[in-house]
Enzyme design. Sequence first.
Site, short mmCIF file in Angstrom:
data_model
loop_
_atom_site.label_atom_id
_atom_site.label_comp_id
_atom_site.label_asym_id
_atom_site.label_seq_id
_atom_site.Cartn_x
_atom_site.Cartn_y
_atom_site.Cartn_z
N GLY B 10 13.54 18.23 -10.32
CA GLY B 10 13.17 19.28 -8.60
C GLY B 10 13.19 17.91 -7.99
O GLY B 10 11.51 17.83 -7.82
N GLY B 15 8.24 15.85 -4.83
CA GLY B 15 9.70 14.77 -5.95
C GLY B 15 10.46 13.51 -5.27
O GLY B 15 9.73 12.88 -5.72
N VAL B 132 -4.38 20.93 -7.87
CA VAL B 132 -5.69 20.80 -7.00
C VAL B 132 -5.62 20.65 -6.20
O VAL B 132 -5.97 19.36 -6.61
CB VAL B 132 -6.27 21.20 -8.22
CG1 VAL B 132 -7.90 22.29 -7.82
CG2 VAL B 132 -6.71 22.80 -9.59
N GLY B 134 -4.02 19.18 -3.90
CA GLY B 134 -3.46 18.09 -3.62
C GLY B 134 -3.72 16.66 -4.00
O GLY B 134 -3.92 15.73 -5.31
N GLU B 190 4.35 28.50 5.38
CA GLU B 190 5.99 28.89 5.09
C GLU B 190 6.51 30.40 5.31
O GLU B 190 6.14 31.37 5.80
CB GLU B 190 5.79 28.86 3.37
CG GLU B 190 6.07 27.66 2.66
CD GLU B 190 5.67 27.49 1.33
OE1 GLU B 190 6.97 27.96 0.96
OE2 GLU B 190 4.85 27.67 0.38
N LYS B 205 -5.81 28.05 -8.04
CA LYS B 205 -6.67 26.64 -8.63
C LYS B 205 -8.21 27.08 -8.36
O LYS B 205 -8.89 25.93 -9.55
CB LYS B 205 -6.81 25.26 -6.57
CG LYS B 205 -5.03 26.01 -6.41
CD LYS B 205 -5.20 25.29 -4.60
CE LYS B 205 -3.76 24.86 -4.45
NZ LYS B 205 -3.48 24.55 -2.99
#
EC number: 1.1.1.3
Lengths: 436, 436
Positions: B10, B15, B132, B134, B190, B205
């Site tokens: 991905g 990615g 968790v 970032g 989103e 998380k």
Amino acid sequence: MKPIKVGLLGIGTVGSGTFNVLKRNQEEITRRAGRGIEITMVADLNVDRARELTNGECEVVNDANLVVNNPEIDIVIELIGGYGIAKDLVMKAIANGKHVVTANKALLATHGNEIFKAAQDKGVMVAFEAAVAGGIPIIKALREGLTANRIQWIAGIINGTTNFILSEMRDKGLDFDVVLKEAQRLGYAEADPTFDIEGVDAAHKATIMSAIAFGIPVQFDKAHVEGITKLQATDIRYAEQLGYRIKLLGIARRTPNGIELRVHPTLIPAKRLIANVEGAMNAVLVQGDAVGATLYYGKGAGSEPTASAVIADLVDITRLATADPEHRVPHLAFQPDAMVDTPILPMSEITTSYYLRMRVSDQPGVLADVTRILADSSISIDAMLQKEPDEGETRTDIIMLTHQTQEKNIVSAIAKIEALPTVVGEVTKIRLEQLS
Amino acid sequence: MKPIKVGLLGIGTVGSGTFNVLKRNQEEITRRAGRGIEITMVADLNVDRARELTNGECEVVNDANLVVNNPEIDIVIELIGGYGIAKDLVMKAIANGKHVVTANKALLATHGNEIFKAAQDKGVMVAFEAAVAGGIPIIKALREGLTANRIQWIAGIINGTTNFILSEMRDKGLDFDVVLKEAQRLGYAEADPTFDIEGVDAAHKATIMSAIAFGIPVQFDKAHVEGITKLQATDIRYAEQLGYRIKLLGIARRTPNGIELRVHPTLIPAKRLIANVEGAMNAVLVQGDAVGATLYYGKGAGSEPTASAVIADLVDITRLATADPEHRVPHLAFQPDAMVDTPILPMSEITTSYYLRMRVSDQPGVLADVTRILADSSISIDAMLQKEPDEGETRTDIIMLTHQTQEKNIVSAIAKIEALPTVVGEVTKIRLEQLS
């Protein structure tokens, strides 16, 4: 599996905290480490007190050499402090093939290169999470958590005593001397507070972080060390009016010309999270090219907070003790053969912004003279504050915040400003960082 | 030594960030890891885009199975997301003896026990720092940095979308719906924001952190999940007047009766550092018995911040790849045979404080009735706010902050309050934590 055996050198505040936490949380720590961790031997000059603190649960000796030479001991914790005996014992422990855990920032900032080299050659670990920012796992964050990043700069409140003093000065509008006495009475400052208030302790810690962040040797002798003893309540107040707080920061910054490594009082925008770190708390702000800014906050000193870091190192060593030395985490984050010797810049070469305060005669043309001098040195002014003179006064304060410039520029501009007949006495200069 | 070979499943936002950072900082990362780390194979359904992003520098396939079955690949990075294909591929990678790095919190919070068991049996590592908060190295802090501590509680702002929305609601006095649209326009939310705004992402998380902090299995199905969709601008304003801010917190707390695991809007004192974490930033506050409170702050999402965590995991694995599996860091901080199954408490059994807002008729005796009901349930009132009715209004708001009590107590007291003829409509209840 048999418990790993630990010898403790020095059972003072941090030593007794380590002993107590290790005992209290024994069950949980063993479940994490996969193996028991036991302090089986303690060396302290005050044998009676050491016996009392350890409840007869381990051997107590007054000669630390008996610990570092004991073949039964796997890990030595050095909590003696200083560069003398401590260094000797750490080197002996390494030579005897023992792993070492130390909270001794002075030792590592000055003799770290020699110590890490010896440890590398012998295939043992020297762990030192407790040497910087007490219980905050900042060494681990820098060395392992942020390995993806090209670290750009670090700015830390890494001395609790001075942060306590600065917080009190601001809160109560008091002068340095008054607050220092209060801090000593409350136990936030030692009887001889020199290392803290003169910035030496913070510089030791900044030096260690600079090595890990940039892959350079520890070079405490190249650090700029400046404390808070000359800071005036007036400047804290003016800074506040301009939207800034003054903190003693340890700064390590990578520039195209070299590394900046400096400790000094610094104006930072009041809206930054780190500006709101008050009292004896510590915090380290790290700027990485991928992750951006991350901040780590907690208690930077004290018995159990520091013990928390010492024991985390014991668990790390226990987990990794049987690992191939080539595949452990390198002491200074970078592989020993991959260190670089990027120069540390002299202070005249650093670039930052400045807070300037000058006392001037209240007469026409003063401001024109001052701003002309700054303009001639290509120094831009970001903000200015000029008060009307107090009743019956003919002098007043002008405060200026400048854009970034090289330190040598501002120093030469200040000399010219001080030579003006309308400017009284010295110009106060405090560095300013936006931390963005 | 030959570079370690990585296959990427991905190549979307995270990615491509991973690919780019790994390439940009290749030299520095290799100096840290002691060995090159190379993405040699990428699987993505959009092969053309993947080819473009990788500049033809590695093999691109559209079938992820070709990566997990490739004997050349040492580490698989899973960035597909979700529970379906991602789980299948992770399990196959493990079965094939590959280490796995994943940012997939949904997968780990729901199937983590099975995945970690398989990895343990096979002697491979599954690393998940990116799952968790970032770029903040919070998994490492909890799992390695704080091993000395009996962790008492964790409270985290671990969803950037909701923190952005709450910050905007407070700053601009706007309602949820309006700010959500703005957040979507700016890319902070989103198109389908359900997982974020309903608290599901934060609960994933919090679930992972609870396992690491307390040595319990991941149990997402036991978590209390409550989002911010019902939060009104009114309550943010009243909270502010009382000295509090409202944040969506993920909370994991150890109590004598069991573990509290809950995500919900929470009032926290405005003076706490974590209350000042604004916009899309994340922060996790951890309370340990030895270290006290420590806080970790940074970007919780985004391409390169998340890549920072993915790559830190790659470096960790590279450093430890040759270590005896018994002596690596356990996946969930505690050795697999030393996990405990302390129960997660049902919500009725949790203990916290409450903010209550009720609309009442402005007539004598209302306050007496309400406070009597609370007193009869042994619920003390800490603070109260009652406004005069607006011009021409006969009703007004009463706001109360309570002491700690069990959730079932407050629920039954609220039912009685709502039954009062002088109370109009439902009582708004928001939980409150002092975090001290």
